[in-house]
Design a protein around this motif. Structure first.
Motif, short mmCIF file in Angstrom:
data_model
loop_
_atom_site.label_atom_id
_atom_site.label_comp_id
_atom_site.label_asym_id
_atom_site.label_seq_id
_atom_site.Cartn_x
_atom_site.Cartn_y
_atom_site.Cartn_z
N TYR A 1 0.83 -1.20 0.00
CA TYR A 1 0.00 0.00 0.00
C TYR A 1 0.87 1.26 0.00
O TYR A 1 1.93 1.29 0.61
CB TYR A 1 -0.89 0.05 1.26
N TYR B 1 0.13 5.23 1.13
CA TYR B 1 -0.77 6.20 1.73
C TYR B 1 -0.10 7.58 1.68
O TYR B 1 1.12 7.70 1.68
CB TYR B 1 -1.04 5.88 3.20
N ARG C 1 -3.61 15.65 9.34
CA ARG C 1 -4.78 15.01 8.73
C ARG C 1 -4.72 13.50 8.85
O ARG C 1 -3.77 12.94 9.38
CB ARG C 1 -4.86 15.40 7.24
N GLY C 2 -5.73 12.84 8.30
CA GLY C 2 -5.78 11.39 8.33
C GLY C 2 -5.01 10.75 7.20
O GLY C 2 -4.31 11.40 6.44
N LEU C 3 -5.14 9.43 7.09
CA LEU C 3 -4.44 8.64 6.09
C LEU C 3 -5.30 8.49 4.84
O LEU C 3 -6.45 8.07 4.91
CB LEU C 3 -4.13 7.25 6.64
N HIS D 1 -6.43 -9.23 4.50
CA HIS D 1 -7.22 -8.18 5.13
C HIS D 1 -6.82 -7.96 6.58
O HIS D 1 -7.51 -7.27 7.31
CB HIS D 1 -8.69 -8.57 5.07
N VAL E 1 -10.37 12.39 5.24
CA VAL E 1 -8.93 12.59 5.33
C VAL E 1 -8.55 14.05 5.26
O VAL E 1 -7.48 14.44 5.68
CB VAL E 1 -8.20 11.81 4.20
N ILE F 1 -8.62 -2.65 14.33
CA ILE F 1 -7.27 -2.40 14.84
C ILE F 1 -7.17 -0.96 15.32
O ILE F 1 -7.78 -0.05 14.74
CB ILE F 1 -6.21 -2.59 13.72
N PHE G 1 -5.41 6.07 15.42
CA PHE G 1 -6.32 5.74 14.33
C PHE G 1 -6.98 4.39 14.61
O PHE G 1 -6.31 3.44 15.02
CB PHE G 1 -5.57 5.61 13.00
N SER H 1 -11.53 -3.89 8.94
CA SER H 1 -11.35 -4.75 7.78
C SER H 1 -12.72 -5.24 7.35
O SER H 1 -13.42 -5.91 8.12
CB SER H 1 -10.47 -5.95 8.12
N LYS I 1 -7.89 -4.48 1.90
CA LYS I 1 -7.35 -3.26 2.47
C LYS I 1 -8.15 -2.89 3.70
O LYS I 1 -9.33 -3.22 3.83
CB LYS I 1 -7.41 -2.13 1.46
N LEU I 2 -7.49 -2.18 4.59
CA LEU I 2 -8.15 -1.65 5.77
C LEU I 2 -8.80 -0.31 5.45
O LEU I 2 -8.35 0.41 4.56
CB LEU I 2 -7.13 -1.45 6.90
N PHE J 1 -9.42 3.19 7.26
CA PHE J 1 -8.98 3.92 8.44
C PHE J 1 -9.99 4.99 8.83
O PHE J 1 -10.61 5.63 7.98
CB PHE J 1 -7.63 4.58 8.18
N GLN K 1 -10.74 8.64 11.02
CA GLN K 1 -10.19 9.98 10.87
C GLN K 1 -8.94 10.19 11.71
O GLN K 1 -8.05 10.92 11.31
CB GLN K 1 -11.27 10.99 11.27
#
Lengths: 111, 113
Positions: free
Chosen positions: A34, A36, A42-44, A97, B4, B34, B89, B93, B100-101, B103, B105
């Protein structure tokens, strides 16, 4: 044990220049990979993910591309950087996953 | 995700107090969750996980609670220390076939001395 390497840690590039960030994983086979991006405070934001060699899924339209030339290598590229490409870029891997393991990140500043 | 671009919500706690960080997830089919901790300038680090067949899981000074009825996840940190200051965070899943996860905020936790 598995490890993930991401480099460089910091990068300052002029607008219009190309970009290549590399990420490699050791100790696992056929991981999901991945990329990101995270803007300051901010977030991901998931940019790309790959479930195998040559398989790339793009999550958002943008000025960037990704490639996976080898099983444990993931590359983030751009032909011409924009100011808006500045940010903190994170590579991660997972087994399907399940939990993702992150690299230490690359802070990119486009000037 | 659509969040995001938003500034992270913040939580300030006195050192030694307990803190609770909350997260709402969106997919009722999600079966694995998670919590990550991200210190400034570093990548997120795994803290604790929980599967959907559980409603509580404890680690060292941390507890994760899962309420599937209202799709809510929380992280409790006991006896907070300055080193707990970070962004936290949650991630979900969306099931076995997912690759993919997703996420949340993120929440910035600040521990005040």
């Amino acid at each position: 044990s598995q490890t993930i390497h991401q480099w460089p840690a910091t990068l300052v590039q002029p607008v219009g220049s190309p970009l290549s960030l590399e990420c490699t994983v050791e100790g696992t086979s056929n991981p999901n990979l991945y990329w990101y991006r995270q803007a300051a405070g901010r977030g991901l934001q998931l940019l790309f993910y790959s479930v195998g060699i040559g398989q790339i899924s793009s999550e958002v339209p943008q000025n960037l591309s990704a490639s996976r030339p080898q099983d444990r290598q993931f590359i983030l590229s751009s032909k011409k950087l924009l100011l808006s490409d500045s940010g903190f870029y994170l590579c991660a891997w997972s087994e399907g996953h399940l939990e993702a393991f992150f690299g230490q990140g690359t802070r990119l500043t486009v000037v | 995700g659509e969040n995001v671009g938003l500034h992270l919500p913040t939580l300030s706690v006195q050192e030694g107090d307990n803190s609770i960080i909350n997260c709402a997830y969106s997919n009722s089919a999600s079966d694995y969750f998670i919590w990550y901790k991200q210190e400034s300038g570093k990548g997120p680090q795994f803290i604790i996980d929980i599967r959907s067949n559980m409603d509580k899981r404890q680690g060292q000074r941390v507890t994760v609670l899962l309420n599937k009825t209202v799709k809510h996840l929380s992280l409790q940190i006991a006896a907070t220390q300055p080193g707990d200051s970070a962004v936290y965070f949650c991630a979900e899943s969306p099931g076995q076939g997912a690759q993919k996860l997703v996420f949340g905020q993120g929440t910035r936790l600040t521990i005040n001395p």
